[in-house]
Design an enzyme around this catalytic site. Structure first.
Site, short mmCIF file in Angstrom:
data_model
loop_
_atom_site.label_atom_id
_atom_site.label_comp_id
_atom_site.label_asym_id
_atom_site.label_seq_id
_atom_site.Cartn_x
_atom_site.Cartn_y
_atom_site.Cartn_z
N HIS A 92 0.81 -1.23 0.00
CA HIS A 92 0.00 0.00 0.00
C HIS A 92 0.84 1.28 0.00
CE1 HIS A 92 -3.65 -2.42 1.71
NE2 HIS A 92 -3.45 -2.60 0.43
N GLY A 113 -1.54 -9.48 12.45
CA GLY A 113 -2.14 -8.17 12.72
C GLY A 113 -2.87 -7.51 11.58
N SER A 122 -6.96 -7.21 9.76
CA SER A 122 -8.37 -7.59 9.82
C SER A 122 -8.78 -8.39 8.58
CB SER A 122 -9.24 -6.35 9.95
OG SER A 122 -9.03 -5.50 8.83
P1 OAD Z 1 -7.00 -2.98 10.45
O1 OAD Z 1 -7.08 -1.79 11.34
O2 OAD Z 1 -8.13 -3.25 9.55
O3 OAD Z 1 -6.79 -4.28 11.34
C1 OAD Z 1 -5.83 -4.27 12.36
C2 OAD Z 1 -5.75 -5.65 12.96
O4 OAD Z 1 -4.72 -5.62 13.92
C3 OAD Z 1 -7.03 -6.10 13.68
O5 OAD Z 1 -7.39 -7.40 13.23
C4 OAD Z 1 -6.63 -6.09 15.15
O6 OAD Z 1 -7.27 -7.13 15.90
C5 OAD Z 1 -5.14 -6.35 15.05
N1 OAD Z 1 -4.35 -5.90 16.20
C6 OAD Z 1 -4.56 -4.90 17.08
N2 OAD Z 1 -3.59 -4.83 17.99
C7 OAD Z 1 -2.70 -5.82 17.69
C8 OAD Z 1 -1.47 -6.28 18.27
N3 OAD Z 1 -0.93 -5.70 19.33
N4 OAD Z 1 -0.85 -7.32 17.67
C9 OAD Z 1 -1.37 -7.94 16.58
N5 OAD Z 1 -2.53 -7.54 16.00
C10 OAD Z 1 -3.18 -6.51 16.55
O7 OAD Z 1 -5.61 -2.86 9.66
P2 OAD Z 1 -5.16 -3.63 8.32
O8 OAD Z 1 -5.75 -4.99 8.25
O9 OAD Z 1 -3.70 -3.48 8.22
O10 OAD Z 1 -4.94 0.74 3.67
O11 OAD Z 1 -5.85 -2.71 7.24
C11 OAD Z 1 -5.62 -2.94 5.89
C12 OAD Z 1 -5.62 -1.65 5.12
O12 OAD Z 1 -6.79 -0.91 5.44
C13 OAD Z 1 -4.50 -0.71 5.49
O13 OAD Z 1 -3.29 -1.02 4.83
C14 OAD Z 1 -5.02 0.63 5.10
C15 OAD Z 1 -6.45 0.48 5.57
O14 OAD Z 1 -7.41 1.21 4.88
C16 OAD Z 1 -4.69 1.94 3.12
O15 OAD Z 1 -4.63 2.98 3.75
C17 OAD Z 1 -4.48 1.88 1.65
#
Ligand code: OAD
Length: 225
Positions: free
Chosen positions: A103, A168, A170
């Site tokens: 990204h 980590g 979603s």
């Molecule tokens: P999300 O915010 O959707 O998900 C974050 C995940 O991290 C969740 O499943 C939480 O349970 C988990 N989490 C929280 N604390 C944690 C910890 N200490 N250790 C491990 N996991 C933990 O973020 P992404 O899945 O990365 O895109 O989101 C994907 C994309 O959506 C991002 O790259 C961004 C966003 O829109 C763009 O901006 C292009």
């Protein structure tokens, strides 16, 4: 062994960077399409630049955590590629040498005229900051509605992996979330997330815990293979 690691915002949470979709996450305080889409940038570039300026400033104040460091150490014994949805540079700062940023990258900007004209950028980006062709610079971030240029490379990396580790995320944002489908039938998969969107099954073993502890457990299992 050849290991593909797919990471999301959760791997950087313990460094102090907010995730997107957790409560109090970044998307709770911001309208996604206003700050992370080409239309948003066209409508209100200052708002968008300010959003990423804040992220950039914050990134320079935080450090890699145990999970980033453990994943970097994995390179000692294995061929590791990190495929990250994160735009931070914490994997690199922890020592990972092979990182694919699906990204984009917060510490880079690019020309709105030529998307291949990419520059390193550590300070605020403002309206009026131009590329060498006199066009406005924008964050080097893949916004909603834009293509993900590295997705095919990432899919090949997952296809070739002996082991797939996911940390980590979603798993809500495609095409990144679809990468798991490219894992070979015989490749063990691990998923570390305190609030996992996937449950353990014959194909994937879930560690429902924070990255700092869960990644160490996954590495333990890998080293015992
Ligand atoms: P999300 O915010 O959707 O998900 C974050 C995940 O991290 C969740 O499943 C939480 O349970 C988990 N989490 C929280 N604390 C944690 C910890 N200490 N250790 C491990 N996991 C933990 O973020 P992404 O899945 O990365 O895109 O989101 C994907 C994309 O959506 C991002 O790259 C961004 C966003 O829109 C763009 O901006 C292009």
């Amino acid at each position: 062994m050849n290991i593909a690691v797919l990471t999301g915002a959760g791997v950087s949470a313990e460094s102090g960077l907010k995730t997107f979709r957790d409560s109090n996450g970044l998307w709770e305080g911001h309208d996604v399409m206003s700050v992370a889409s080409p239309q948003g940038f066209a409508n209100n570039p200052v708002l968008v630049l300010d959003f990423y300026n804040q992220r950039r400033k914050q990134l320079l104040e935080v450090e890699p955590n145990t999970a980033h460091k453990a994943l970097a150490q994995l390179e000692k014994n294995h061929e590791v590629t990190i495929i990250t949805q994160n735009v931070d540079d914490l994997h690199e700062r922890a020592g990972s040498t092979n990182v694919v940023h699906l990204h984009g990258e917060l510490l880079k900007v690019r020309s709105t005229f030529d998307e291949d004209l990419v520059l390193d950028w550590k300070t605020d980006l403002n309206l009026g900051d131009f590329c060498e062709h006199n066009h406005q610079l924008r964050p080097h971030i893949v916004w909603f509605g834009e293509a993900v240029p590295l997705i095919e490379i990432a899919a090949k990396i997952v296809e070739q992996a002996d082991i797939v580790v996911i940390v980590g995320t979603s798993m809500q944002v495609y095409p990144a979330a679809g990468l798991i489908q490219h894992a070979r039938e015989e490749a063990p998969c691990y998923f570390v997330d305190p609030n996992p969107s996937i449950h353990s099954n014959s194909k994937i073993k879930v560690f429902a815990e924070k990255a700092s502890t869960g990644v160490l457990k996954v590495i333990d299992e890998i080293e015992k293979m």
